[in-house]
Design an enzyme around this catalytic site. Sequence first.
Site, PDB file in Angstrom:
ATOM      1  N   ASP A  58      26.601  -9.043 -32.348  1.00  0.00           N
ATOM      2  CA  ASP A  58      27.372 -10.207 -32.278  1.00  0.00           C
ATOM      3  C   ASP A  58      28.719  -9.996 -31.366  1.00  0.00           C
ATOM      4  OD1 ASP A  58      28.565 -12.476 -33.719  1.00  0.00           O
ATOM      5  OD2 ASP A  58      30.221 -11.152 -34.034  1.00  0.00           O
ATOM      6  N   TYR A  63      36.627 -12.560 -27.572  1.00  0.00           N
ATOM      7  CA  TYR A  63      37.214 -11.307 -27.790  1.00  0.00           C
ATOM      8  C   TYR A  63      37.430 -10.526 -26.286  1.00  0.00           C
ATOM      9  CZ  TYR A  63      34.457 -11.737 -32.443  1.00  0.00           C
ATOM     10  OH  TYR A  63      33.961 -12.110 -33.446  1.00  0.00           O
TER      11      TYR A  63
END
Length: 101
Positions: A58, A63
């Site tokens: 994931d 991010y």
Amino acid sequence: MIVETRALGRSGLRVSALSFGAMSFGGVGGFAAVAAQEGDEARALVDQCIDAGVNLFDTADIYSAGRSEEILGRALGDKRPRVLVATKLHARMSDAPGDVG
């Protein structure tokens, strides 16, 4: 330990009951407080997961400003066809008008 697998809905795919979250890959911006794995360290983590039977990874575009996805891709390397990668989207990436989702 080999991780149990489960059916992913009616897709015909089987995924590990545990997944690996790559939020700590990159360490850019606000994510620097979480961690900053990359290179050999990221590869070692990914390899440990695959060796244990994890086949679901994931990540998200937000991010570390996309670095997590890049590092995960490099860490998977030629093992990429053996796993599923789930990535989330929609977070604002910058102040630019169209830089979301």
